[in-house]
Design an enzyme around this catalytic site. Structure first.
Site, PDB file in Angstrom:
ATOM      1  N   GLY B  37       0.751  -1.292   0.457  1.00  0.00           N
ATOM      2  CA  GLY B  37       0.265  -0.225   0.168  1.00  0.00           C
ATOM      3  C   GLY B  37       0.651   0.990  -0.125  1.00  0.00           C
ATOM      4  CB  SER B 142      -6.197   8.338   2.462  1.00  0.00           C
ATOM      5  OG  SER B 142      -5.458   7.546   2.689  1.00  0.00           O
ATOM      6  CD  GLU B 201      -0.010  26.092   6.134  1.00  0.00           C
ATOM      7  OE1 GLU B 201      -0.007  24.588   5.449  1.00  0.00           O
ATOM      8  OE2 GLU B 201      -1.490  26.172   6.401  1.00  0.00           O
ATOM      9  CG  ASP B 306      -5.832   6.844   5.546  1.00  0.00           C
ATOM     10  OD1 ASP B 306      -5.384   6.229   7.435  1.00  0.00           O
ATOM     11  OD2 ASP B 306      -5.089   6.220   5.207  1.00  0.00           O
ATOM     12  CG  MET B 312      -6.781  10.200   7.198  1.00  0.00           C
ATOM     13  SD  MET B 312      -6.354  10.995   6.251  1.00  0.00           S
ATOM     14  CE  MET B 312      -7.792  10.442   5.235  1.00  0.00           C
ATOM     15  CG  HIS B 439      23.620   8.763  33.439  1.00  0.00           C
ATOM     16  ND1 HIS B 439      23.262  10.097  32.665  1.00  0.00           N
ATOM     17  CD2 HIS B 439      25.124   8.942  33.450  1.00  0.00           C
ATOM     18  CE1 HIS B 439      24.345  10.792  33.050  1.00  0.00           C
ATOM     19  NE2 HIS B 439      25.135   9.731  33.385  1.00  0.00           N
TER      20      HIS B 439
END
Lengths: 459, 459
Positions: B37, B142, B201, B306, B312, B439
C-alpha cells in the site's frame, strides 16, 4: 554550619546538589578531582562519546545508500579525544557555573569525616580545613580494581580511567583483560578506531553477567569475531612483563600474547578507604552499610552511589541521591527500591536490559513464556541502515505479566524504558500488544514480539 | 468461500492479514497496486528513508568531532532513490513470500463489493472475477487531495506520491504547497538534498495542527529559515501556469514564484469511491461509517484505516485492523479507542507528541502545569552531537497526572512512547520523576523535566 555537605560531585553528588539547591538549602560540596566525578570525566559520558564516534565510523561504508559519496581521508583517535574533552568540559563548566551562580562553596581536596558533623578537607598542597554540616552525604564513588598482581602503571598497563581520560593515541596492539561491560565497550572502540584487540576473559563468554542472556553474549561474540577481535575465553593472565616497550602476557592455557598496551578492566571497588575517623560501618568489601533510607550508622550521615552495595551504575547513584536528600529534607521518607533498574551496554551492539532474563526467572522458579522479534523486519531499522538486533520479552507463564526485556540493536537503551514502564505497571502481553505505537518506529517491535503469545503463531 | 477477504494491503490490510494467518483463517487479499500500500511504497517508509539520508547529510560536517576526516564527493538524490527502492522492495518481497508460503491468494485488481459476501475484482486488463467471503474488511486507504483547482500532472505538479515513488532527480527549485506534515517532511528532504525550496502555507505557521504547539512550530520555522527555506505564510496559490518548462505561481498576496516543480501536499481523502454497489454508508467526506467495533452497516463487513474517520495514521490503521479481526474472529469484542495515539513528524527536527498540548488542555477547561527541559544539557544528546531539542510535559494542575507530552529532538519518536505509557497508566509527575532511567540516555530528560514540579525550581 551547612545544611548539607556532599562529598563527591559524580552522578550521586551532582544529583544531591541539584536537589539541595531546589530545596533552597545551604549546601557545600567537596571534590578531590574534577567536577562531575568519574561518570562525567572518565567513565559513562566519554565512553559514550567514543562509542558514538565508533558507531559512526562503522556506518561510513553504508552511506552511499543515502546517495552520499565520500572519501574517508583518515580516522584519528587523537582528534576524537580532543573533541571528547571539549564535550566533557562543557558539562564541567555548566556545573561550575551553577555552583557559582548559587554561591555554593566547592572545597577542593579529599573529604574526611572526623566528627559526625565535621568534614576535614585535605588539600593537594597538604593544608587542611574543617567545615561543619548538619547532614553529610558520602558520594565518593569507586575506583578500578586489579587482579592477579597486575599493577596499572598508566603507560603499559592502563586502567579504564587512564584509557578514557588520558590516552592520546591508540596502541597498535591492545590486550583487554576482562570481557565485562567496560572491557567490551572500550575494546570495541579501540578496535574500530584502529587497534588490533585481544580480549581475555576468565569465564566462558563475553559479558558473563547474570542479566545478560547467553543469547545476547553469543550474538556479541559473533560480531566481535567479524570485527577481527581475538577473543580468549576461559583463561587468565598468569604472568606478565614489560620488555622493550612491549607487554608480554602469559596466559593460563600456556599461550603468550605480546602487545603494546594492556587495558585492565576487571571491575571497581568502593572508594571508602580513609573516608572517616568516626567508625562509619562498612562491609568486608568496603561498601558503606546503609539502611533502607540510605542512612549510615550515624543518623545524620547518608551515603549513595558506588560506595553503597547496590548496582554500580551512575543512574542508580543519582536515584539514590534523590532518595537520600528527599529522606533528609523532604516531606516523606521512602525506601530505596531496585526492583526496576534498566541498564545498557554500548559495544559492537547497543544492548539493554531490564527485569529478569529467562534464565534468571528459571532460577527463581518462575515459569515463563517469551516473545522474540528481530530488527531485520522493522521498517525504521531498515531505513536507518541498522537492521541488526532483536527484542526478547519475558512473561510470567500464567498471568502473562511482563517480567523482563532484553534488547539488542539501535536505541535499545531508550526503548528499554518502555518495557521498564510496562514492568512497573504490571502490564500483560495483551496490554503491551494492544498499545498504539508510532509507525515506523523501533518501539512497535513490541507489538510483533507479543503476537505469538497474544494471537497465535504465524508458523 | 473465504473466511475473510481483505481489500488493500497497506498497514491496515497487512496487519489484518497477519492476524488472520495467526488465527489459521482461510483468507484472501485484493490489491490493485503494489503490495504494502501507500505506507510502504509512497508514504511513511520511503519518507523516513529519505529523512534518514538527509539527517545523515546534515551531520557530515560535524563528523570531524569524532576524528573522522572526510571529503564529500557528491550528494545524489538519484542514488538515494535507487537504494530507497531496494529497501522498499525487501519488504514487498517479504510480504509476497509470506503470502506464498501460506498459500494465500492475492487477487490483483480493484475490489468492489457487489453483494454482502461477494467482491468483484476488476483487473487491469478489464476482466473481472468474483470471490466470496464470510467477512470482508475494507482497507483501501486514502488518496491525495487537491485545492484551488491545482491539478497534479506528475511532471510539473507532483502529488506526495509522485515525489516519493517516482521522482528520480530533484528539481533545482521546488515550491511546496501546504506546510503540514507531508509538506514539512518532503520539503526539508528536498532542501537538504539540494533543491531551493519555498513552502506556501495558508495558515500562520508551519504544522498548523492543534496537537503541534506554537512553541514547536516556532522552533521549526527558525530551523527552516536557517536551512535557507523560503516560508510564505498566510497565503495561498491564486493562479498557476506552466510555461517553458517552469511553473509560475501567483500568490494571494500578489507575489509571483517561478519554480521547476511544485509539490502539492494539502491532505488526503478516503479512497472509497466505487468501493461497493450495496450501499455501504459513508459520511459527506467519503469516510465509511463504522460503529465502535469497526463494523459497517453490513454486519459482516468491517473497515479500518484511512477509509474510516479516525486519525489518518498508518499505526492507527494497523491498530484498527487488530481490533477489527479480533472483533470478528477473536474471543472477545472490544471498542476502538484513540485516547492515546503517539505520533511523530520527521522534518528539520524529529517531533513527537502524545496526549494534550497546554493549548488543547486550556480549550477543554483543564488547568495545567508543565515541565520543560532542553536537550542541550543531556549528555547523550551532546555525545551524539545532537544537542538541539526539548521536552515539554503537561500535567493536570491538581493531581499532577500527566496528560500530554511534546518532544523535539533525536529519538523523539521512540521516547514519546515512555510518556504514552505514563499517560496510559495515569502516572503523576512524582512517579515519572522517581523512575530510574539509564544514564546516559535521552529518556532521563523526563527526570529533569519534572524537577520543578516535584522538588522545586532551581532558579
Amino acid at each position: 554550619m551547612y545544611d548539607l555537605i556532599i562529598i563527591g560531585t559524580g552522578p550521586g553528588g551532582y544529583e544531591a546538589l541539584l536537589n539541595a539547591l531546589r530545596l533552597k538549602l545551604n549546601v557545600a560540596v567537596v571534590e578531590k578531582s574534577k567536577l562531575g566525578g568519574n561518570c562525567l570525566n572518565r567513565a559513562c559520558i566519554p565512553t559514550k562519546y567514543y562509542r558514538a564516534g565508533s558507531h559512526t565510523i562503522e556506518k561510513l561504508d553504508k552511506l552511499e545508500k543515502y546517495g552520499i559519496q565520500l572519501e574517508v581521508k583518515g580516522i584519528s583517535f587523537k582528534e576524537a579525544k580532543k573533541h571528547k574533552d571539549e564535550a566533557i568540559a562543557f558539562f564541567r563548566k555548566s556545573l561550575s557555573q551553577l555552583l557559582k551562580s548559587k554561591k555554593t562553596p566547592v572545597y577542593r581536596g579529599i573529604g574526611k569525616i572526623i566528627d559526625k558533623n565535621k568534614v576535614e578537607i585535605i588539600k593537594e598542597d597538604g593544608t587542611k580545613e574543617i567545615i561543619e554540616g548538619k547532614y553529610i552525604l558520602i558520594a565518593t564513588g569507586s575506583v578500578p580494581t586489579s587482579v592477579g598482581g597486575i599493577i596499572p602503571d598508566g603507560e603499559y598497563i592502563l586502567t579504564t580511567e587512564n584509557f578514557i581520560e588520558d590516552l592520546e593515541e591508540l596502541p597498535e596492539q591492545l590486550a583487554v583483560i576482562g570481557g565485562g561491560v567496560a572491557g567490551c565497550e572500550l575494546g570495541y572502540i579501540a578496535s574500530v578506531y584502529g587497534s588490533k584487540v585481544t580480549v581475555i576473559e576468565i569465564k566462558d563468554r563475553l559479558l558473563p553477567i547474570s542479566s545478560i542472556s547467553t543469547e545476547v553474549s553469543k550474538n556479541l561474540m559473533r560480531k566481535f569475531k567479524k570485527a577481527g577481535i581475538d577473543i580468549r575465553l576461559n583463561v587468565y593472565v598468569k604472568e606478565y612483563s614489560v620488555e622493550n616497550g612491549k607487554v608480554k602476557l602469559i596466559l593460563s592455557d600456556g599461550n603468550e600474547i605480546v602487545v603494546d598496551k594492556v587495558l585492565l578492566s576487571v571491575g571497581r571497588k568502593p572508594n571508602t578507604e580513609n573516608i572517616d575517623e568516626i567508625g562509619i560501618e562498612k562491609d568486608e568489601r568496603g561498601f558503606i552499610k546503609v539502611n533502607d533510607y540510605l542512612q549510615t550508622n550515624f543518623e545524620n550521615i547518608y551515603a549513595c552511589g558506588d560506595v553503597v552495595n547496590s548496582p554500580m551504575l551512575a543512574h542508580v547513584a543519582a536515584y539514590e541521591a534523590r532518595v537520600a536528600v528527599g529522606n533528609i529534607f523532604g516531606k516523606e521518607k521512602r525506601k530505596r527500591d531496585y526492583s526496576i533498574v534498566p541498564w545498557a551496554i554500548f559495544t559492537a551492539f547497543e544492548i539493554a536490559h531490564v527485569g529478569l532474563t529467562e534464565e534468571e526467572a528459571k532460577e527463581k522458579g518462575i515459569e515463563t513464556v517469551s516473545g522474540y522479534y528481530p530488527y531485520t523486519y522493522n521498517e525504521k531499522a531498515v531505513d536507518e541502515l541498522e537492521p541488526e538486533g532483536f527484542v526478547r520479552l519475558v512473561f510470567e507463564k500464567n498471568s502473562k505479566q511482563i517480567i523482563g526485556a532484553s534488547i539488542v540493536g539501535i536505541e535499545a537503551s531508550e526503548i528499554i524504558h518502555i518495557m521498564a514502564y510496562a514492568i512497573k505497571n504490571k502490564m500483560t502481553a495483551q496490554e503491551v500488544h494492544d498499545f498504539i505505537y508510532f509507525h515506523p518506529s523501533l518501539s512497535e517491535i513490541f507489538i510483533y514480539a507479543t503476537y505469538d503469545i497474544v494471537v497465535g503463531k504465524l508458523f
